[in-house]
Scaffold this motif. Structure first.
Motif, short mmCIF file in Angstrom:
data_model
loop_
_atom_site.label_atom_id
_atom_site.label_comp_id
_atom_site.label_asym_id
_atom_site.label_seq_id
_atom_site.Cartn_x
_atom_site.Cartn_y
_atom_site.Cartn_z
N ALA A 1 0.83 -1.21 0.00
CA ALA A 1 0.00 0.00 0.00
C ALA A 1 0.86 1.26 0.00
O ALA A 1 0.55 2.24 -0.67
N ILE A 2 1.97 1.22 0.74
CA ILE A 2 2.87 2.37 0.77
C ILE A 2 3.61 2.49 -0.56
O ILE A 2 3.75 3.58 -1.11
N LEU A 3 4.07 1.37 -1.09
CA LEU A 3 4.75 1.39 -2.39
C LEU A 3 3.83 1.92 -3.48
O LEU A 3 4.26 2.63 -4.39
N LYS A 4 2.54 1.58 -3.40
CA LYS A 4 1.59 2.08 -4.40
C LYS A 4 1.42 3.59 -4.26
O LYS A 4 1.32 4.32 -5.27
N GLN A 5 1.41 4.10 -3.02
CA GLN A 5 1.36 5.55 -2.83
C GLN A 5 2.59 6.22 -3.45
O GLN A 5 2.47 7.26 -4.11
N GLY B 1 12.09 2.42 -11.73
CA GLY B 1 12.94 3.04 -10.71
C GLY B 1 12.69 2.47 -9.34
O GLY B 1 13.62 2.22 -8.56
N ILE B 2 11.42 2.24 -9.03
CA ILE B 2 11.06 1.65 -7.73
C ILE B 2 11.61 0.22 -7.63
O ILE B 2 12.15 -0.18 -6.59
N ALA B 3 11.47 -0.54 -8.70
CA ALA B 3 11.97 -1.92 -8.69
C ALA B 3 13.49 -1.96 -8.54
O ALA B 3 14.04 -2.75 -7.77
N SER C 1 15.65 0.52 -7.37
CA SER C 1 16.11 1.02 -6.07
C SER C 1 15.60 0.15 -4.93
O SER C 1 16.29 -0.04 -3.93
N GLY C 2 14.38 -0.37 -5.10
CA GLY C 2 13.83 -1.23 -4.06
C GLY C 2 14.63 -2.49 -3.86
O GLY C 2 14.75 -3.01 -2.75
N LYS C 3 15.22 -2.97 -4.92
CA LYS C 3 16.08 -4.16 -4.83
C LYS C 3 17.26 -3.89 -3.91
O LYS C 3 17.75 -4.81 -3.24
N HIS C 4 17.68 -2.62 -3.85
CA HIS C 4 18.85 -2.25 -3.06
C HIS C 4 18.47 -1.50 -1.78
O HIS C 4 19.30 -0.79 -1.21
N ASN C 5 17.21 -1.64 -1.37
CA ASN C 5 16.74 -1.05 -0.11
C ASN C 5 16.98 0.46 -0.07
O ASN C 5 17.38 1.02 0.95
N SER C 6 16.73 1.12 -1.20
CA SER C 6 17.10 2.54 -1.30
C SER C 6 15.98 3.42 -1.84
O SER C 6 16.21 4.36 -2.60
N ILE C 7 14.73 3.12 -1.43
CA ILE C 7 13.61 4.03 -1.67
C ILE C 7 13.34 4.74 -0.36
O ILE C 7 13.31 4.12 0.70
N PHE C 8 13.15 6.05 -0.44
CA PHE C 8 12.82 6.81 0.76
C PHE C 8 11.55 7.60 0.52
O PHE C 8 11.48 8.43 -0.41
N ALA C 9 10.52 7.31 1.32
CA ALA C 9 9.23 7.97 1.18
C ALA C 9 9.07 9.04 2.26
O ALA C 9 9.43 8.83 3.43
N LEU C 10 8.54 10.17 1.87
CA LEU C 10 8.32 11.29 2.78
C LEU C 10 6.82 11.38 3.07
O LEU C 10 6.00 11.38 2.15
N PHE C 11 6.47 11.48 4.35
CA PHE C 11 5.08 11.49 4.76
C PHE C 11 4.64 12.87 5.25
O PHE C 11 5.41 13.60 5.86
#
Length: 264
Positions: free
Chosen positions: A31-35, A93-95, A97-107
């Motif tokens: 759900a967060i990744l979809k956001q 891009g998400i796939a 960076s996500g593979k390398h644990n390097s997505i950062f979401a701002l809330f």
């Protein structure tokens, strides 16, 4: 070219991650990744009231922006085809960076400064490496499950111009280990509240703690000012041009920017 099905990295982040930022990977809450996907897709696609990601806009439709200025909004609301193209690019891009644990979401924060569950911005980062992870080969695309090519209408400008310029710039200005802001997008309806500055400040803190530079590409005076205010320096401006198409040549063209680590 990037290595075939590269080994996942999990870089150390030697700074405290603020409560309003979450570090994500490919196995994080869907759900967060979809956001994240939705916010970044909307930001990159643009609209007739907010500018798109300039270089992709030029690749997709050189005639589509107000005043032939790719740092300005679109002349008309985006088509479904444009939205689909940008969603694919963001998904990749998400796939990656996500593979390398390097997505950062701002809330978003509430009136008391507490983080909510609403994503207002995100960045996909390529961590420091020596295997050109920023330049994935076809086998990497396949390994990530994303094989659709860009539409025919944009392939000449993307394949023959933009990709070439990006590779040359990276080789020239970021040949040593560095953090690469692969993509960053903010909710256009939440701009002016300091969210973008908070996300960039966090990225800068990582770079400083690891004593490594940050590399990115951008275009337009507004983006340039934002990044310069966050310590980035323009290293080179490249004109994007392709026979039979209008050029991306205003505002010094496609800007290559680097932020050196701050020495305390």
């Amino acid at each position: 070219m990037g290595c075939c099905s590269s080994t996942p990295l999990n870089p150390d982040i030697p700074v405290e991650i603020p409560a309003y930022i979450k570090r994500l990977n490919s196995n994080s809450d869907p759900a967060i990744l979809k956001q994240v996907e939705d916010v970044m897709t909307k930001a990159f696609t643009g609209s007739n009231t907010s500018p798109p990601e300039p270089s992709i806009a030029w690749c997709f439709d050189p005639d589509g922006n107000v005043d032939d200025d790719y740092s300005k909004p679109l002349k008309a609301p985006p088509t479904k085809e444009r939205e689909d193209v940008l969603r694919f690019i963001i998904k990749f891009g998400i796939a990656l960076s996500g593979k390398h644990n390097s997505i950062f979401a701002l809330f978003e924060e509430d009136e008391y400064g507490k983080a909510t569950d609403v994503v207002v911005g995100a960045t996909c980062i390529i961590p420091p490496n020596t295997t050109n992870l920023h330049d994935p080969g076809m086998c990497e695309f396949i390994a990530l499950g994303l094989t659709s090519p860009p539409p025919t209408v944009m392939q000449p400008r993307m394949d023959k111009v933009l990709t070439k310029v990006m590779k040359e710039g990276h080789k020239k200005w970021a040949h040593d280990p560095h953090w690469y802001v692969y993509s960053i997008g903010m909710d256009s309806e939440k701009q002016g509240k300091g969210y973008g500055r908070k996300l960039m400040s966090f990225i800068s803190s990582i770079a400083d703690a690891t004593e490594l530079p940050v590399y990115l590409e951008t275009h337009g005076p507004r983006n340039r000012r934002f990044y310069e205010n966050n310590g980035y320096v323009v290293k080179e401006g490249k004109i994007l041009e392709h026979k039979g198409s209008k050029s991306l040549d205003k505002h010094e063209g496609f800007l290559i920017m680097v932020r050196p680590p701050s020495k305390k």
